[in-house]
Structure formats: C-alpha cells, structure tokens
Design an enzyme around this catalytic site. Structure first.
Site, PDB file in Angstrom:
ATOM      1  N   SER B 150       0.839  -1.196   0.000  1.00 38.48           N
ATOM      2  CA  SER B 150       0.000   0.000   0.000  1.00 38.48           C
ATOM      3  C   SER B 150       0.881   1.256   0.000  1.00 38.48           C
ATOM      4  CB  SER B 150      -0.944  -0.055   1.200  1.00 38.48           C
ATOM      5  OG  SER B 150      -1.984   0.889   1.060  1.00 38.48           O
ATOM      6  N   ASP B 227     -10.030  -5.467  -3.486  1.00 43.80           N
ATOM      7  CA  ASP B 227      -9.375  -4.483  -2.610  1.00 43.80           C
ATOM      8  C   ASP B 227     -10.274  -3.248  -2.487  1.00 43.80           C
ATOM      9  OD1 ASP B 227      -7.701  -2.325  -1.694  1.00 43.80           O
ATOM     10  OD2 ASP B 227      -5.949  -3.498  -2.287  1.00 43.80           O
ATOM     11  N   HIS B 260      -7.407  -5.918   0.650  1.00 42.58           N
ATOM     12  CA  HIS B 260      -6.211  -5.107   0.913  1.00 42.58           C
ATOM     13  C   HIS B 260      -5.426  -5.590   2.143  1.00 42.58           C
ATOM     14  CE1 HIS B 260      -3.977  -1.450  -0.054  1.00 42.58           C
ATOM     15  NE2 HIS B 260      -3.985  -1.067   1.207  1.00 42.58           N
TER      16      HIS B 260
END
Lengths: 283, 283
Positions: B150, B227, B260
């Site tokens: 991320s 995600d 995610h």
C-alpha cells in the site's frame, strides 16, 4: 442463532472470517475466527482444528500471528479460533490483572462467585462453539482436533484428555502443563474453582493423566528451552513423567534457543498441521 | 551509533529482533525490525530485503502479519523492517488523522513546514537505515531489495525507480501506484511537499516512469480485485500504462476476490521472496 459477520477475507484460496454471536453458555456476545479451505462444501465437509490462544490474546491472535492458515489450506483443514475469555461480563476484578478474568479464561467453567455467572469457557468450547460453527460451515465434526499455546496449550490438553470423543487430535506449544502446581494456575483455579484443590484435578493435564485419563493418539508438544516461563509456569517435565507412567504416547520436543513468542510458534506450526492431518484424515 | 535491543527471538532458525537507535536524519529515536537467517556471518554476508508497511502500521506489522520470515529463512535472505514515519516528533497535526503524520510518512523527505524538521523518511530509508543495519548485521549491501504494501508499495517502487543502484530488486502488494492522482497522495504530498505538483513527480512511481526512470529488473506487483481501495486510492492501471510506454518490465498480477489485508499478503508472499531471491542471488 444469529451470526454477525465482522469481516471476511480470501486467504490462501480459502475464506478467513471473524464473527460474533450471542452465546448461551457465556450469556454474552462472543467472537471467533474461522478459516474454511477451498473446496469445502456440505457434500464434502472438512476436518477442523480449534485454536486456543494464550493469556492476553483474543480470537484473532493465533490466526494472524502463527502462520497456521497457509498450512491448514495446504491440508484442506478448517480452523476455528475461540476467544480466551468472555468479554464485557462486568465481573468484579476481571480487568485488574492480565492473568485472571478478561483474556484469561483458562478454558474452564468457573464454579465460584462472581466468576461463575459468565466464565464458562469450558462448556462454550466443548459444546456451543462446535455446534455453532458446524451448523454454519461445512465442517466434519467427527474429525475435530484441538491445538493451543501456553494457557491455550493447557486448554487443548485438558479438553482432549477429558473428552477424546470430541477432540480427536491434540497438540500444544509451550503449554501450562501442570497448572495446579504453578502461580498462573494457582491464581486462576483459586478464583474460578475455589481453594479446594480436589476441584482442580479435572482442569490439569498432568493430574488427568495421573487419574487414568488418556488420549488414543500421540500428544504433540513443542517447547522452547529459552522460554521465559518454562521453569516457573510451564514445567512440562511433570506432564512428561505422568505420560510415561500412564503409557500415554507423547512427543515432547525441546528446541534450543526458542522462547515463548509467536516467532517460536511460526517456526514449528507446519509440523503441527501435519500431525493433526495424519490423525484426522485417517479417522 | 548506539543501538538499543528491544527484543530478540529465534525464528525459523534465524534471529528476529526489534531495535531502536537515535536517527540523525529524523532527529528522533527510530525503531526497526530485523531478521537474520541462520548461517549469515561477516565472512558470508547475506542479501537483504527492506520491508515497507502501509498506513497506520509500524516496524513490527509486516514481519508478524505477512508470514515473510519463513520464506526469507528458506532463501537465506535477511529482512529489515522500517517504521512508517518518525515517532514522537510533536509536529502540529501529526496525530490528527491516520493518513498524514504519525504512521503515514510516505517514505519521502518533507520540504514544507512544520513537517520538514523530522519527516525525512526518504533519506532515512535510502541512507541511514541501510548504513546502520549493514554496520551491525552481516548483510551484503550490494544485494539489497525493497518490498512494500500500500503506502509501502508506493515507497518501494519510488525508491527503486529513483535509486536502482541502491535497490536491486523490488516488489509491491497493492501499492499506491500513482499517488499524485489520488486522495491519499494528494493530501500527503500537499502537506509534505507543498501545493506545487512539479515537486511531487519524484515521489510518484507512475510519474517517474513517464519521466524516463526505469529499473533494470521486473517489477513484481500483486493486486487483489476485491481491494476496497483499488478504484479510489491505488489505481495500478496508471502504472501499468506508464510501464508499457516506458518499456519497463512489469509483472502485475490481479487476484480475484482478494482484498487489501495481510491475509492477501500471506497468500502470495512466497512468490515475492522467490522473485527477490532470483534477482539478488544472481548479482
């Protein structure tokens, strides 16, 4: 029975989720984690291992910190991770110390006031959680194993020795092997079960073996020699002696340099899944 | 340079530790995690991968939640895990939101007041942390890779594209692929770098590729199609287009159903270690 889904995630091809439900045994909302491997279905239910974490942990800890999911996925085995105590009971003193009360249920049914109203993790684990999860997920309840760490290792051994009909395979990391003889156990058992030590025997793996309880399979236990709690709180040699005396098959592995952490568990978790799979897949 | 050892644990045959030191770049005490595989020595230094975690995480998160240690041990590769921001800077506003300030350093050097005094994670990561860790541990600094998730995926790509001489292999999970074009990046870059977007370009992987930066190896990126941040914050298609245009080798894998979380990372981390090993072991 109403289940609340807190979150669900795809992991290693299977479904990893966190859930909560109103527990009848505990009289409170209880949370648990579950991993269902790819390919599981009502037509093809899978074996399941219940994971019991240690003091201060919750229903997420063992799943995220141990690496267990990867190997459960490889073996096609489901995982159920209970919490370590009731939550929100409001019992006097339950948050005063980290080794009694919240996060420290010891997987037993308290008989003493004020704990007995909600601290019933023993029956929750043996009866309610398997019933709830096997109603929801495609699990084969005849192929149910149990594994734990520290206080959870104590829980796994005690539940398996008391009810080998419910728990077909068992293993532990650094278990509190003889709680009636060590400070953690003495504190918890005095509070939950009262001062009469006769009432403690059915919650102590070493005493259960001495009283004639056995499990039909080999108990797999890993223990680090650099474990900071080894001498004072875990004392696996009592269990080892009792198992030898009782003829209980026991594979107790000592690992030089390893401590009490999840880094230790990560290092040997693969062998535990292999052990459970070898038992559960041959029932 | 004084190093404080917070804890050390044996894990998968190697040594896993957490440390802190007085950082010159940050002007503060900084913490990091390190895994040194079995067999590493001054005579036999090992390749190393730096791990960059995402928003709200710290120097422990990637190590404990991703399963990475097991595979680093198998490949004989060390790991260094930085924190995600300076800590205790006392900068006005640094704890007001989870996507700016503490836990959200974006692996860059802030140029704007009040951030520029301490928020220098860019130079800390490129210069100080490698120097410190390679002085202490038996690491081969000529075989140094970088991997992130991320915000950390953004950091890994940006550092590798800016300094391929320092970072020889690179991979990312669900990176913020074009921060200058998405809310997380716009907020952070405006605060750290000021409103002039020309100053943002060297901190955006997509813009770096458009400006002619390339990495000599294949960029490995895994992205889950479920995600929750994919459309609004991650937008890997910009990076994909820029890489194609630039002739940058890119292996961008889309995984149906994955989100995610670290459950996603756990599912594909093995491939990332294999990728880094194939580059670092052939230098």
């Amino acid at each position: 029975m109403t289940l609340t889904t807190r979150s669900e995630h795809l992991c290693c091809g299977g479904q990893l989720g966190f859930y909560s439900h109103q527990s009848e045994e505990l009289g409170l909302v209880a949370s648990f984690g579950a991993f269902i491997p790819k390919g599981a279905s009502r037509e093809k239910p899978v074996p399941v291992i219940h994971l019991l974490a240690g003091l201060t942990c919750n229903h997420e800890t063992f799943l995220i910190k141990s690496n267990v999911v990867r190997f459960a996925a490889q073996h096609g085995i489901a995982l159920i991770a209970t919490d370590t105590s009731p939550r929100g009971a409001g019992t006097t003193g339950e948050t005063d110390s980290w080794d009694l009360g919240a996060g420290a249920g010891f997987y037993l049914d308290a008989t003493q006031s004020p704990w007995r109203a909600h601290y019933r993790m023993g029956s929750y684990l043996d009866r309610e959680l398997p019933a709830v999860t096997e109603a929801i997920f495609p699990l084969d309840g005849t192929k149910r194993g149990i594994m734990g760490h520290s206080m959870g290792g104590h829980g796994a051994l005690v539940h398996a020795l008391n009810r080998p009909d419910l728990w077909k395979s068992v293993s532990a990391f650094a278990p509190i092997a003889h709680p009636a003889a060590v400070p953690w156990g003495e504190k918890a058992f005095t509070a939950y079960l009262g001062p009469d030590r006769a009432a403690w025997a059915s919650n102590d793996a070493t005493l259960l073996l001495k009283a004639g309880h056995k499990h039909p399979t080999t108990l797999l236990i890993d223990q680090g020699n650099a474990d900071q709690f080894l001498e004072k709180q875990l004392q696996p040699w009592h269990l080892e002696a009792a198992a030898k005396e009782a003829g209980q098959p026991l594979k107790l592995r000592h690992h030089a340099g390893y401590d009490h952490s999840y880094w230790f568990i990560q290092s040997f978790i693969e062998d535990h899944l292999t052990h459970h799979a070898s038992v559960l897949n041959n029932i």
